[in-house]
Design a protein around this motif. Structure first.
Motif, mmCIF file in Angstrom:
data_model
loop_
_atom_site.group_PDB
_atom_site.id
_atom_site.type_symbol
_atom_site.label_atom_id
_atom_site.label_comp_id
_atom_site.label_asym_id
_atom_site.label_seq_id
_atom_site.Cartn_x
_atom_site.Cartn_y
_atom_site.Cartn_z
ATOM 1 N N ALA A 1 31.464 22.637 -65.743
ATOM 2 C CA ALA A 1 31.098 22.595 -64.323
ATOM 3 C C ALA A 1 30.449 21.261 -63.969
ATOM 4 N N LEU A 2 29.586 20.748 -64.849
ATOM 5 C CA LEU A 2 28.952 19.454 -64.597
ATOM 6 C C LEU A 2 29.972 18.321 -64.622
ATOM 7 N N VAL A 3 30.941 18.419 -65.538
ATOM 8 C CA VAL A 3 32.010 17.416 -65.570
ATOM 9 C C VAL A 3 32.827 17.460 -64.276
ATOM 10 N N THR A 4 33.074 18.666 -63.769
ATOM 11 C CA THR A 4 33.795 18.797 -62.504
ATOM 12 C C THR A 4 33.046 18.108 -61.366
ATOM 13 N N LEU A 5 31.730 18.335 -61.329
ATOM 14 C CA LEU A 5 30.931 17.674 -60.293
ATOM 15 C C LEU A 5 30.931 16.164 -60.468
ATOM 16 N N ALA A 6 30.857 15.697 -61.724
ATOM 17 C CA ALA A 6 30.850 14.258 -61.977
ATOM 18 C C ALA A 6 32.172 13.618 -61.571
ATOM 19 N N VAL A 7 33.275 14.281 -61.910
ATOM 20 C CA VAL A 7 34.593 13.750 -61.531
ATOM 21 C C VAL A 7 34.735 13.736 -60.013
ATOM 22 N N GLY A 8 34.306 14.810 -59.367
ATOM 23 C CA GLY A 8 34.367 14.851 -57.907
ATOM 24 C C GLY A 8 33.512 13.772 -57.262
ATOM 25 N N ALA A 9 32.303 13.560 -57.831
ATOM 26 C CA ALA A 9 31.428 12.517 -57.290
ATOM 27 C C ALA A 9 32.042 11.131 -57.477
ATOM 28 N N GLY A 10 32.681 10.899 -58.628
ATOM 29 C CA GLY A 10 33.321 9.604 -58.856
ATOM 30 C C GLY A 10 34.471 9.353 -57.899
ATOM 31 N N ILE A 11 35.301 10.366 -57.685
ATOM 32 C CA ILE A 11 36.416 10.202 -56.751
ATOM 33 C C ILE A 11 35.908 10.050 -55.322
ATOM 34 N N THR A 12 34.835 10.778 -54.996
ATOM 35 C CA THR A 12 34.238 10.637 -53.662
ATOM 36 C C THR A 12 33.763 9.217 -53.427
ATOM 37 N N TRP A 13 33.114 8.622 -54.428
ATOM 38 C CA TRP A 13 32.638 7.235 -54.289
ATOM 39 C C TRP A 13 33.808 6.280 -54.121
#
Length: 309
Positions: free
Chosen positions: A85-97
């Motif tokens: 779940a944390l990796v999912t949030l990290a990947v989403g945050a990276g793509i968002t940036w």
């Protein structure tokens, strides 16, 4: 007799002994510091691991945690659900940036969606690989059950034998069935759970045969041997079909990549173009239409190239 000539020799010997002693003490002190540091590091790692397990146990009790745990179990992965779940949030945050920085802030909300979609696609791909591996083991499983039944073993015992003879991932699934039967679960219920987890026609045919045989009897050995031959032929057919359809599947994936890459190329040629499009109704309509067309094309090709399990 005088000892004067021996004094320099004795002094040198004492000096050498003293130097060797100091060197040994320094080595012992260095080893001690290294061992203490390693013990402290191991203690810290144990504390971190214990804390991670505690938080993961709490996360598993939530609805998203149960969903992640179920998906990882079907995929045969041993990652903690909280970490995924944390990796999912990290990947989403990276793509968002990346979208915010290189495209347009108005589209940044799509980053979290894209992060979840990518992780979900990874889990689905892992589940598909595991399912294909189990399906490839179905003919061998049918032969083992046929031989065990021919030897006079009961069906639960034959399943336990198969769980020891087969390799992973079928071994884990059959061991799950054997454990459930050992603790008093009905045979039909355990087999139906296996059918739901594997979700393939091959498993459905084999499980249906075992259930009918357990209910009404009959020549289970002959039926299992016939099924083993049929499943072997079906496995070869599936392999040929997937090889033939690998091109269309690659085309479907390329469509999405090309659609996203076009936005970056357009913004690279004329910086600020995508952001300007998000600020006008015509631009928003154009982006929505393009996204819809690319998505429809992707889904159509996937549907045409899909092989029913």
């Amino acid at each position: 007799m005088t000892f004067a000539p021996l004094i320099p020799v004795l002094a040198a010997a004492v000096a050498v002994t003293l130097l060797l002693g100091i060197r040994e003490l320094l080595r012992i002190a260095r080893d001690r510091r290294r061992y203490v540091a390693a013990a402290e590091l191991e203690s810290q790692e144990e504390q971190v691991t214990s804390a991670l397990r505690a938080w993961d146990a709490r996360f598993r009790r939530t609805r998203p945690g149960r969903w992640f745990a179920g998906e990882l179990d079907l995929a045969g992965l041993s990652f903690p659900p909280l970490v995924v779940a944390l990796v999912t949030l990290a990947v989403g945050a990276g793509i968002t940036w990346m979208i915010w920085r290189f495209l347009a802030p108005a589209l940044a909300i799509l980053g979290m969606v894209a992060g979840f979609v990518l992780v979900r696609a990874y889990l689905h791909r892992a589940q598909q690989r595991r399912q294909d591996a189990i399906v490839a083991q179905m003919p061998e499983l049918a032969r083992i059950l046929a031989n065990a039944s021919y030897a006079g073993l009961s069906l639960p015992t034959a399943l336990a034998v198969a769980s020891r003879e087969l390799a992973e991932p079928a071994r884990g699934e059959l061991a799950r069935i054997a454990d459930r039967l050992r603790f008093g679960a009905p045979l039909e219920s355990a087999l139906q759970e296996f059918r739901q987890r594997v979700r393939s026609r091959e498993a459905g045919v084999l499980i249906a045969t075992l259930i009918v045989s357990s209910r009404s009897g009959g020549s289970l050995v002959t039926a299992l041997r016939d099924i083993a031959r049929s499943l072997e032929q079906r496995k070869e057919t599936r392999r040929q079909i997937k090889t033939t359809l690998s091109g269309p599947m690659a085309t479907a994936n390329a469509i999405l990549v090309i659609g996203i890459a076009l936005l970056f190329v357009l913004n690279l040629i004329q910086p600020g173009t995508v952001q300007a499009m998000t600020q006008s109704p015509a631009g928003v309509l154009s982006l929505a239409a393009a996204g819809l067309l690319f998505s429809v094309g992707y889904l159509v090709i996937r549907a045409m190239a899909k092989v029913e399990p």
